[in-house]
Motif scaffolding. Structure first.
Motif, PDB file in Angstrom:
ATOM      1  N   TYR A 171     -39.212 -68.614  16.649  1.00 25.06           N
ATOM      2  CA  TYR A 171     -40.051 -67.864  17.170  1.00 25.06           C
ATOM      3  C   TYR A 171     -39.859 -66.936  18.457  1.00 25.06           C
ATOM      4  O   TYR A 171     -40.126 -65.989  18.616  1.00 25.06           O
ATOM      5  N   ALA A 172     -38.961 -67.516  19.264  1.00 24.96           N
ATOM      6  CA  ALA A 172     -38.559 -66.765  20.557  1.00 24.96           C
ATOM      7  C   ALA A 172     -37.880 -65.389  20.092  1.00 24.96           C
ATOM      8  O   ALA A 172     -38.075 -64.371  20.620  1.00 24.96           O
ATOM      9  N   SER A 173     -37.076 -65.696  19.097  1.00 23.96           N
ATOM     10  CA  SER A 173     -36.296 -64.450  18.740  1.00 23.96           C
ATOM     11  C   SER A 173     -36.877 -63.578  17.982  1.00 23.96           C
ATOM     12  O   SER A 173     -36.976 -62.163  18.308  1.00 23.96           O
ATOM     13  N   SER A 174     -38.000 -63.863  17.161  1.00 28.31           N
ATOM     14  CA  SER A 174     -38.954 -63.091  16.515  1.00 28.31           C
ATOM     15  C   SER A 174     -39.661 -62.362  17.863  1.00 28.31           C
ATOM     16  O   SER A 174     -40.091 -60.946  17.767  1.00 28.31           O
ATOM     17  N   ALA A 175     -40.222 -63.100  18.817  1.00 24.11           N
ATOM     18  CA  ALA A 175     -40.968 -62.197  19.659  1.00 24.11           C
ATOM     19  C   ALA A 175     -39.911 -61.170  20.495  1.00 24.11           C
ATOM     20  O   ALA A 175     -40.681 -60.175  20.955  1.00 24.11           O
ATOM     21  N   LEU A 176     -38.790 -61.649  21.055  1.00 26.16           N
ATOM     22  CA  LEU A 176     -37.828 -60.374  21.613  1.00 26.16           C
ATOM     23  C   LEU A 176     -37.684 -59.335  20.789  1.00 26.16           C
ATOM     24  O   LEU A 176     -37.806 -58.404  21.210  1.00 26.16           O
TER      25      LEU A 176
END
Length: 424
Positions: A211-216
């Motif tokens: 999720y964090a990678s997708s957000a970045l």
């Protein structure tokens, strides 16, 4: 806890007899409805699939209505959104006979009805599915949204580099497939709060990283869309998150980050970079067409001149102000000019009621942090979406479908909120 493979008695209706055809088919039908809802959520990120999305929705809607009728299940639900939605639809329809092109405005009204039907269908499906486990259903929604937004962001960035996009200026801008940078920017404004919610609520380390990678990646695509209205909407979401969550550090971080980025952009401008990004000509062009619309609203304040995006160019296509801005570039003014100030008031009421509903349910489900965070994220989505529509008319097509789907996922938490209140 029930699973979706077990048939639960319909709420407020007698259960089907064990062994009956309905009892055997009903669980499979509602599983298919959930799968279809998740598929439509993913498809919403790709406008080229809009016709497939529409056919899938109407098929699922018909099957859901027939199944609910056979089960004796009521799909109605209490919500503060019913009245403003009904008034919005009613007033726009009332204004159609007074439009420049009544046939076109009526066709646009039917599209509005279809998108709102997505909301009512999605709430019904989620409420039935949530009977079998809230955490799993909300997790599936966030996963579908993360998948769709990641695919969109990766496509946009890859296409951006292939077309020669750089950090120097914005002659080339990241854009969504079969649309443009305005659509990409709006998709990402809607997705970012939900991706953050996924990262904050999952208990799996790999999922948190995903999720964090997708957000970045989504944030990077937002930057390279070079859409200043999109940047402003993300800033509004950051500031609103700080206020709603009562996190002064988050509010200050968003504000300081915005000041630093603006300062950096201005410094780059003095160095000869991003001249077009800093050039206010697009804002001046928007202000010019907004002036035309305000005069038209003053002349037709109650019923407008015709609902729909094409009405603006039909009315002002021969004006010099539209040479640089060939459209309304403001959804709220478009609605006011098209169907009058009462329609605008109803639209704002819908957005305000949706935000208030999310925050109210979030407070009532405070003992369930993951659902509470999801509800706040949907409220932030509404706020960012409203800001974005202040600079372009983006409340249409797949974007509108995604908006109503996400709002439905929030409103569907109402039964659990009532149960939590009774338990307290």
């Amino acid at each position: 806890m029930r699973t979706l493979t077990e048939a639960a008695p319909p709420v407020g209706a007698p259960a089907a007899r064990d062994g009956s055809l309905l009892a055997r088919l009903s669980p499979a039908v509602w599983r298919a409805q959930v799968a279809g809802l998740l598929a439509i959520t993913v498809m919403s990120f790709f406008p080229a699939w809009s016709h497939v999305q529409e056919y899938a929705f109407f098929t699922l809607f018909a099957v859901a209505a027939a199944t609910a009728f056979a089960e004796g299940r009521s799909l109605w639900f209490p919500s503060s959104l019913h009245l403003p939605i009904a008034l919005l639809l009613g007033w726009v329809l009332l204004s159609v006979p007074f439009a420049i092109d009544p046939a076109y405005s009526f066709a646009e009204w039917r599209k509005l009805v279809a998108k709102i039907l997505v909301f009512y269908w999605a709430v019904a499906v989620w409420r039935i599915a949530l009977e079998h486990g809230r955490a799993r259903m909300n997790g599936w929604l966030l996963a579908a949204l993360a998948f769709g937004s990641l695919a969109l962001s990766l496509y946009a960035l890859s296409d951006f580099w292939q077309r020669g996009g750089t950090w120097v200026d914005r002659p080339v801008r990241a854009q969504a497939p079969s649309s443009d940078y305005n659509w990409l920017s709006t998709y990402l404004v809607m997705a970012l709060p939900l991706l953050a919610a996924g990262a904050l609520t999952t208990h799996l380390r790999w999922a948190r990283y995903a999720y964090a990678s997708s957000a970045l990646i989504a944030l990077l695509a937002q930057v390279f869309s070079y859409t200043r209205a999109g940047w402003l909407a993300v800033l509004a979401q950051g500031l609103a998150a700080g206020l709603l969550l009562k996190r002064s550090r988050l509010f200050v971080t968003a504000l300081v980050g915005a000041v630093v980025l603006v300062t950096l952009l201005v410094a780059l401008g003095f160095s000869g970079y991003h001249q077009d990004t800093l050039d206010p000509w697009t804002l001046k062009a928007r202000v010019a067409v907004w002036g035309l619309m305000l005069h038209e609203i003053a002349d037709h304040p109650f019923l407008g001149v015709g609902y729909g995006t094409r009405t603006f160019m039909a009315r002002f296509g021969d004006h010099p102000e539209t040479l640089k801005a060939g459209g309304s570039h403001n959804f709220f003014l478009m609605v006011a000019m098209g169907s009058g100030l009462p329609a605008l008031a109803c639209l704002i009421w819908v957005l305000a009621a949706g935000t208030a509903e999310c925050l109210r349910l979030s407070r009532r489900l405070g003992q369930d942090p993951s659902t509470s965070v999801l509800l706040v994220a949907v409220a932030l989505m509404i706020i960012g979406f409203a800001v974005r529509n202040g600079f372009d008319a983006m409340f249409a097509g797949s974007l509108a479908c995604l908006f109503w789907l996400l709002l439905a996922a929030a409103v569907a938490q109402e039964p659990d909120a009532r149960a939590a209140s009774r338990a307290a």
